[in-house]
Motif scaffolding. Structure first.
Motif: not given
Lengths: 267, 267
Positions: B4, B26-27, B69, B135, B142-143, B146, B149-150
């Motif tokens: 990723e 994603g970052w 993004e 986690e 967390r929301s 993102p 998640e990576r």
């Protein structure tokens, strides 16, 4: 007129965001002009280019070639301004050589929030009169460092054993600093002060000057008049380079500036 | 193909020392793209512009506007090359806004001197399995992030009390870090890793994201494969800003990267 530091760091506005300066040999150290002196000259150009936000908040500088006595040109560029901060770049050019590339974020230090919740405290150090004047430095060192004549620098004897070949090997140098002519500190002179002491490598038993590759300084408050307490320390010596951190407290014991530099180990 | 981090930081050479990138959502973290991710994208452009000296040695970056993004352009310029080092500048532009101004000194990390005389040692921290996985972070956090998640991020519970409203108020956050897809660290990913953890202000009881004003990172060695041990600490909180230092040790317990940033306190 005025103080040595101000006279020797003056810039002349040539228009088109370009300034000229006469770099003074009075700030030579170890064969090159002191890096902090160069930052102070650059800061005069940036202050002229950013009149509404006159104080450096953070300046980063990459030193690419040694500057020496004589004329230099500083090209500035406003990258972004808005709100309380402005970011500008500056290039110091001498004899067609690009010596320093700096980027700085400027603001108005007098208008900053006055909250202070700093955890760090000043280091233990003997009083000024119990520290060692740079006048006691070996003649060989002093002749290579005319800049020392412009400073009143009192080094903590615990970390000054290198002057008699007994370095503490702690990787620390600290002392009290003011200008010899009693010019008081301000936000601009802090950019000089973060790079004014001998390199911490002296305290590691490595004599010789250590060329700075990159230095970033944070200016966190307008310093009160009086002595500055300056502490340098390194924790990471590897690969032919070392990191050197600097903290500066003013006479009110406030942490007014911090810097970190990456430098080459002396050969 | 691939990992990723590599896929999302690719650049395309547009000629004239200019590169384009598709910045990936994603970052995102706290509403903006992570600063370290932006540095990793810039580093791909600089590596392409400096093929003989492919590794960042020191990168300084001023963050002037949030990037998001979508497409961005990176303009690079070789400022000086010669000997073992090259210094380049880069501007990250998105939608005509100059988001990041970076300057970096590049070299060949594999050819650097292998001497190590570092005094710093890694901090005490429980083993990976005794640390807290991100986690377990509150769903609201967390929301908004993102990017988490990576990563496989395991925080030292001693400085993770903020997740249950019991910050230690030490001004420290530390943990074990690797990419979730097990991409191994390299000199470029260290530029990301110095800015990947939550801000130390969480540990001071100040929730909210802390925008970076300026960050300088030193990359001191090629990291060994495996977990990185990342420690952030602040000592100077004042004037609406704070300094945050980061140290990164690799799996061989070598201090491979250091950074310092100046950031705004969360409102």
């Amino acid at each position: 007129m005025g103080f040595e530091f101000d006279r020797d760091s003056e810039v002349v506005d040539n228009g088109a965001s370009t300034y000229s300066a006469q770099l003074s040999g009075g700030w030579l150290i170890g064969g090159g002009l002191n890096g902090g002196y160069q930052l102070a000259v650059i800061a005069n150009a940036l202050r002229a280019a950013s009149p509404d936000r006159p104080d450096p908040v953070v300046m980063s500088a990459h030193f690419m070639a040694a500057a020496t006595e004589g004329e230099a040109t500083i090209h500035t560029r406003m990258l972004r301004e808005g709100g309380r901060l402005a970011t500008l770049s500056a290039e110091l050019i001498q004899n067609d050589t690009h010596c320093v590339s700096a980027t700085a974020t400027y603001g108005d230090a007098a208008a900053m929030s006055t909250d202070v919740a700093t955890m760090a405290g000043p280091p233990d150090i003997p009083p000024v009169d119990a520290c060692l004047s740079a006048e006691l430095a070996p003649p060989g060192l002093r002749s290579a460092a005319p800049m020392l004549e412009r400073l009143d620098l009192r080094l903590d004897p615990s970390y000054a054993g290198w002057a008699r070949d007994q370095p503490s090997r702690s990787g620390v140098i600290q002392g009290w600093l003011r200008f010899a002519d009693r010019r008081e500190p301000d936000t601009r002179s802090l950019l000089f002060a973060v790079d004014a002491l001998p390199p911490v490598t002296f305290d590691l038993g490595l004599p010789g000057w250590a060329p700075t590759i990159q230095l970033t300084a944070h200016v966190r408050a307008i310093p009160e008049p009086g002595w500055l307490l300056v502490r340098h320390a390194t924790r990471n010596v590897a690969g032919g380079m070392f990191e050197e951190d600097c903290d500066i407290w003013d006479s009110s014991r406030r942490l007014v500036a911090q810097s970190r530099q990456l430098a080459r180990l002396p050969r």
